[in-house]
Scaffold this motif. Structure first.
Motif, PDB file in Angstrom:
ATOM      1  N   TYR A 114       6.250   1.129  -9.464  1.00 37.21           N
ATOM      2  CA  TYR A 114       6.378   0.799  -8.183  1.00 37.21           C
ATOM      3  C   TYR A 114       5.984  -0.764  -7.967  1.00 37.21           C
ATOM      4  O   TYR A 114       6.579  -1.509  -7.266  1.00 37.21           O
ATOM      5  CB  TYR A 114       5.526   1.861  -7.487  1.00 37.21           C
ATOM      6  CG  TYR A 114       5.623   1.376  -5.932  1.00 37.21           C
ATOM      7  CD1 TYR A 114       6.641   1.497  -4.981  1.00 37.21           C
ATOM      8  CD2 TYR A 114       4.226   0.890  -5.518  1.00 37.21           C
ATOM      9  CE1 TYR A 114       6.339   1.063  -3.765  1.00 37.21           C
ATOM     10  CE2 TYR A 114       4.291   0.462  -4.199  1.00 37.21           C
ATOM     11  CZ  TYR A 114       5.259   0.774  -3.183  1.00 37.21           C
ATOM     12  OH  TYR A 114       4.817   0.380  -1.869  1.00 37.21           O
ATOM     13  N   THR A 118       7.966  -3.793  -6.697  1.00 36.33           N
ATOM     14  CA  THR A 118       7.255  -4.465  -5.305  1.00 36.33           C
ATOM     15  C   THR A 118       6.968  -5.961  -5.432  1.00 36.33           C
ATOM     16  O   THR A 118       7.305  -6.663  -4.609  1.00 36.33           O
ATOM     17  CB  THR A 118       6.337  -3.858  -4.686  1.00 36.33           C
ATOM     18  OG1 THR A 118       5.071  -3.644  -5.477  1.00 36.33           O
ATOM     19  CG2 THR A 118       6.556  -2.210  -4.123  1.00 36.33           C
ATOM     20  N   GLN A 122       8.724  -9.028  -3.503  1.00 32.75           N
ATOM     21  CA  GLN A 122       7.693  -9.899  -2.730  1.00 32.75           C
ATOM     22  C   GLN A 122       8.144 -11.346  -3.199  1.00 32.75           C
ATOM     23  O   GLN A 122       8.055 -12.425  -2.418  1.00 32.75           O
ATOM     24  CB  GLN A 122       6.290  -9.807  -3.019  1.00 32.75           C
ATOM     25  CG  GLN A 122       5.629  -8.520  -2.306  1.00 32.75           C
ATOM     26  CD  GLN A 122       5.637  -8.602  -0.784  1.00 32.75           C
ATOM     27  OE1 GLN A 122       6.554  -8.178  -0.084  1.00 32.75           O
ATOM     28  NE2 GLN A 122       4.997  -9.741  -0.031  1.00 32.75           N
TER      29      GLN A 122
END
Length: 152
Positions: A114, A118, A122
């Motif tokens: 995760y 992420t 980003q």
């Protein structure tokens, strides 16, 4: 920027001292705020505005935080909170939560994946924001506005 307080001698302060790995949950409000204590802290006492979860070695605190922030976790927290105007989450309510159990290694795999994904997202968002800003500047230049402002 924590407030100092004096504690009566007969108070069991040890029960309220925050430790690294504790999960803090706000007790009041519509949406509980959740945080993990990631560093060693000394002489920090939990206020009445927070509950905490202290885990055994079978759980990663980030795993529990991620679950509590999920739609299912939020639903359980909201369902167990009492009060109509100001929701109040009590310790007994937190003890009733149904948390998914996975082996610790699996928890760490899920957390790692995760975080990795992420971070990639980003980075892409940042690139796209820069691209959007540059496109706006090109448009302003084509409108003849380049001399009317300066970007700091």
């Amino acid at each position: 920027h924590l407030a100092r307080c004096n504690v009566k001698k007969n108070t069991k302060v040890e029960n309220f001292l925050i430790k690294k790995g504790d999960i803090l949950i706000s007790t009041r409000g519509m949406t509980p705020k959740i945080a993990v204590v990631t560093e060693d802290v000394e002489n920090v006492i939990l206020s009445q505005n927070f509950n905490y979860i202290r885990l055994n070695d079978a759980f990663d605190p980030i795993w529990i935080k991620m679950f509590l922030e999920s739609p299912v976790g939020q639903f359980q927290l909201e369902l167990n909170a009492a009060g109509s105007v100001v929701k109040l989450l009590q310790t007994s309510n937190i003890k009733e939560l149904k948390i998914p159990v996975e082996p610790l290694e699996r928890q760490k795999e899920i957390i790692s994946l995760y975080k990795k994904e992420t971070k990639k997202i980003q980075n892409e968002i940042e690139k796209l924001q820069i691209q959007l800003k540059n496109e706006k500047l090109k448009m302003f230049d084509s409108m003849g506005l380049e001399e009317t402002f300066e970007i700091l």
